[in-house]
Design an enzyme around this catalytic site. Structure first.
Site, PDB file in Angstrom:
ATOM      1  N   GLU A  94       0.833  -1.206   0.000  1.00 47.15           N
ATOM      2  CA  GLU A  94       0.000   0.000   0.000  1.00 47.15           C
ATOM      3  C   GLU A  94       0.871   1.260   0.000  1.00 47.15           C
ATOM      4  O   GLU A  94       1.869   1.328   0.720  1.00 47.15           O
ATOM      5  CB  GLU A  94      -0.910  -0.016   1.236  1.00 47.15           C
ATOM      6  CG  GLU A  94      -1.823   1.175   1.376  1.00 47.15           C
ATOM      7  CD  GLU A  94      -2.612   1.138   2.670  1.00 47.15           C
ATOM      8  OE1 GLU A  94      -3.605   1.892   2.771  1.00 47.15           O
ATOM      9  OE2 GLU A  94      -2.246   0.371   3.585  1.00 47.15           O
ATOM     10  N   LYS A 135      -9.447   2.801  -3.481  1.00 45.13           N
ATOM     11  CA  LYS A 135      -9.974   2.157  -2.268  1.00 45.13           C
ATOM     12  C   LYS A 135     -11.393   2.630  -1.982  1.00 45.13           C
ATOM     13  O   LYS A 135     -11.661   3.824  -1.881  1.00 45.13           O
ATOM     14  CB  LYS A 135      -9.060   2.450  -1.083  1.00 45.13           C
ATOM     15  CG  LYS A 135      -9.432   1.695   0.183  1.00 45.13           C
ATOM     16  CD  LYS A 135      -8.434   1.984   1.298  1.00 45.13           C
ATOM     17  CE  LYS A 135      -8.761   1.194   2.560  1.00 45.13           C
ATOM     18  NZ  LYS A 135      -7.832   1.517   3.670  1.00 45.13           N
ATOM     19  N   CYS A 184      -5.535  -2.602   2.337  1.00 49.77           N
ATOM     20  CA  CYS A 184      -5.499  -2.543   3.801  1.00 49.77           C
ATOM     21  C   CYS A 184      -6.634  -3.365   4.405  1.00 49.77           C
ATOM     22  O   CYS A 184      -6.820  -4.524   4.072  1.00 49.77           O
ATOM     23  CB  CYS A 184      -5.536  -1.084   4.254  1.00 49.77           C
ATOM     24  SG  CYS A 184      -5.231  -0.844   6.024  1.00 49.77           S
TER      25      CYS A 184
END
Length: 529
Positions: free
Chosen positions: A290, A352, A405
């Site tokens: 990430e 995301k 994540c």
């Protein structure tokens, strides 16, 4: 050595129950907090599965609340106390993130460590109140608690933005055999099993409720038989399957966005990407963690030429990146995963969808600023959420479901076309604490639920390639610098992937119906008497 007889065990159990019933009003919530903390020992990294027996004193405390002046309120307080103890013991490590920039956030560490468990505790209170609707026999109270907690754990993953971290089912996943049950009933279904097993001694020591022993034994046997058989049938990786390389640069969080460290971070990423494989075989796709790029990646650029050289003209790259775009209102920033071709040119991108509250966006920003917490509102990153999640089509490889994540802790219905999961994350915020281990376990659960291999690239660890049985094909230790080179495991079909939580909802309805029927029979018997 003289083993205790069943009669002696029953007498001791009743003595414990009497002690809890007679306990003072303050002592009972304290005992509930301790029971929750004991159950948390079944979570990673301790993985002491017998700690689920902490549900037994919790249920005894709830039963004792029947004698209170306000039993519903008493059960709610005990449930909240249990939930607070469980989450405090399981989530204390979130405070480590506040020490990365201690000058700004250090003073808020106690608020975060205590505040999150307090925020989650009401759902355990709701479960404790709902359990009181079960028939008063010990066996039905055990079933009622298992159903109620399984339902509220599912609810925890849905309410507001959802936070199913450390759901009760995770308490069983320290056993690779029990973990396979997630392929059938999912993590929330395992939550029902964990509570049922953990609270069952309450029924086994009580007359008239030992009928529950047979269902409990049946659940254990079924879980063990299915898990063992699924592990035995697991396919092996063959040489024709695509090869992936996972890069773990292990950049300290304090250095990650320091301009003075940018060149060194970039060179480390390139060197790890270009390093030769142990067996000389070519790599099809490289995975960076990430927000791996230490700058905003643009093309054409010198960095594009550097990256193309590192990829060697054959491999592609999936990498976490911060993306900036100009908008009519200013700019839009996203936490993204980009697919880069062997020439260094971006081919696809995923933004995301599920942002982390207080980490990537700030709920109630105006309210917090108004009450004097301006340092929080100014320091929290302001990302914009993506609006769609579809598998990324990678030329020459199967489609991959992108998860950034903690998105990996949620079930995902949009995986119909995906053949593997790529999970990029940065757990450096939490240091050497249970946090990265618990995050990794959630990725293992997702692999088993969906029957899909998970390729996980974490900045400082724990990076891993996980097969659909939740086993590690490759793994890098926390804070190690290195790469994982391996073939991509083949996917497997699972019942949970097809049905989702439908079996759990069916179980809840059946248990509720059976409990209602038992209560009706009890009332009819009382009327005849």
């Amino acid at each position: 050595m003289r083993w205790p007889t069943v009669a002696r065990m029953r007498m001791r159990g009743r003595a414990v129950a009497r002690m809890l019933v007679r306990g003072r009003a303050v002592a009972r919530p304290v005992a509930a907090v301790l029971s929750g903390a004991v159950v948390a020992l079944a979570l990673p990294p301790v993985d002491f599965v017998p700690a689920i027996l902490g549900y037994t004193p919790f249920l005894l405390l709830l039963d004792a609340a029947d004698g209170a002046r306000r039993p519903v309120l008493a059960r709610a307080v005990l449930g909240a106390a249990f939930g607070f103890g469980y989450h405090l013991a399981g989530l204390w490590w979130v405070g480590a993130a506040f020490l990365v920039d201690a000058d700004t956030f250090g003073a808020l560490l106690p608020l975060a460590v205590v505040g999150l468990p307090l925020l989650l505790a009401p759902l355990h209170a709701l479960a404790a109140v709902a359990m009181g609707l079960a028939p008063p026999s010990p066996a039905w109270r055990v079933v009622g608690l298992a159903v109620a907690l399984a339902a509220t754990e599912w609810l925890r993953g849905v309410v507001l933005t959802g936070f199913p971290w450390n759901a009760a089912g995770l308490q069983l996943t320290g056993s690779s055999v029990a973990l396979q049950g997630a392929a059938v009933v999912g993590l929330n279904g395992l939550s029902f099993v964990a509570v049922l097993l953990g609270a069952s001694p309450v029924a086994l020591i009580a007359r008239g409720s030992r009928w529950l022993a047979l269902p409990v034994v049946a659940v254990v046997v079924a879980l063990a038989a299915y898990g063992s058989a699924r592990l035995a049938r697991a396919p092996s990786i063959d040489a024709t399957q695509p090869r992936v390389r996972v890069v773990q640069p292990s950049v300290p969080q304090a250095h990650k966005w320091d301009p003075a460290e940018s060149a060194a971070i970039w060179r480390r990423l390139l060197d790890l990407t270009a390093s030769p494989t142990g067996d000389g075989a070519a790599v099809d796709v490289v995975i960076w963690p990430e927000t791996a790029f230490p700058f905003i990646y643009r093309t054409p650029s010198v960095e594009q030429l550097d990256l193309a050289a590192a990829l060697g003209g054959g491999a592609m790259l999936l990498a976490g990146a911060v993306e900036l775009e100009a908008t009519a209102d200013g700019r839009r920033a996203t936490n993204s995963l980009i697919l880069v071709g062997s020439d260094g040119a971006p081919l696809a991108r995923y933004d995301k969808n599920h942002l982390v509250p207080f980490g990537e966006y700030l709920p109630l920003k105006g309210v917090l600023s108004a009450i004097g917490l301006r340092q929080i509102t100014e320091a929290v990153a302001a990302f914009d959420a993506g609006t769609d999640r579809q598998p990324i089509d990678i030329p020459g490889l199967a489609p991959a479901l992108p998860l950034i994540c903690y998105e990996v802790i949620f079930p995902h219905p949009e995986i119909a076309d995906a053949r593997w999961i790529v999970n990029v994350t940065n757990d450096a915020w939490f240091g050497d604490t249970p946090g990265p281990r618990q995050h990794l376990r959630h990725a293992q659960v997702r692999a088993v639920e969906d029957g899909l291999p998970v390729v996980r690239a974490a900045n400082n660890g724990i990076s891993a390639v996980i097969d659909p049985e939740g086993r590690f094909v490759g793994r890098l230790a926390l804070d190690a610098v290195g790469v994982i080179d391996t073939g991509l495991p083949a996917p497997r079909s699972t019942l949970y992937r097809r049905l989702g939580d439908a079996p759990l909802f069916g179980l809840i309805l059946v248990a509720a119906g059976a409990g209602a029927a038992a209560a009706a029979r009890r009332r009819r018997g009382a009327m005849k008497g």
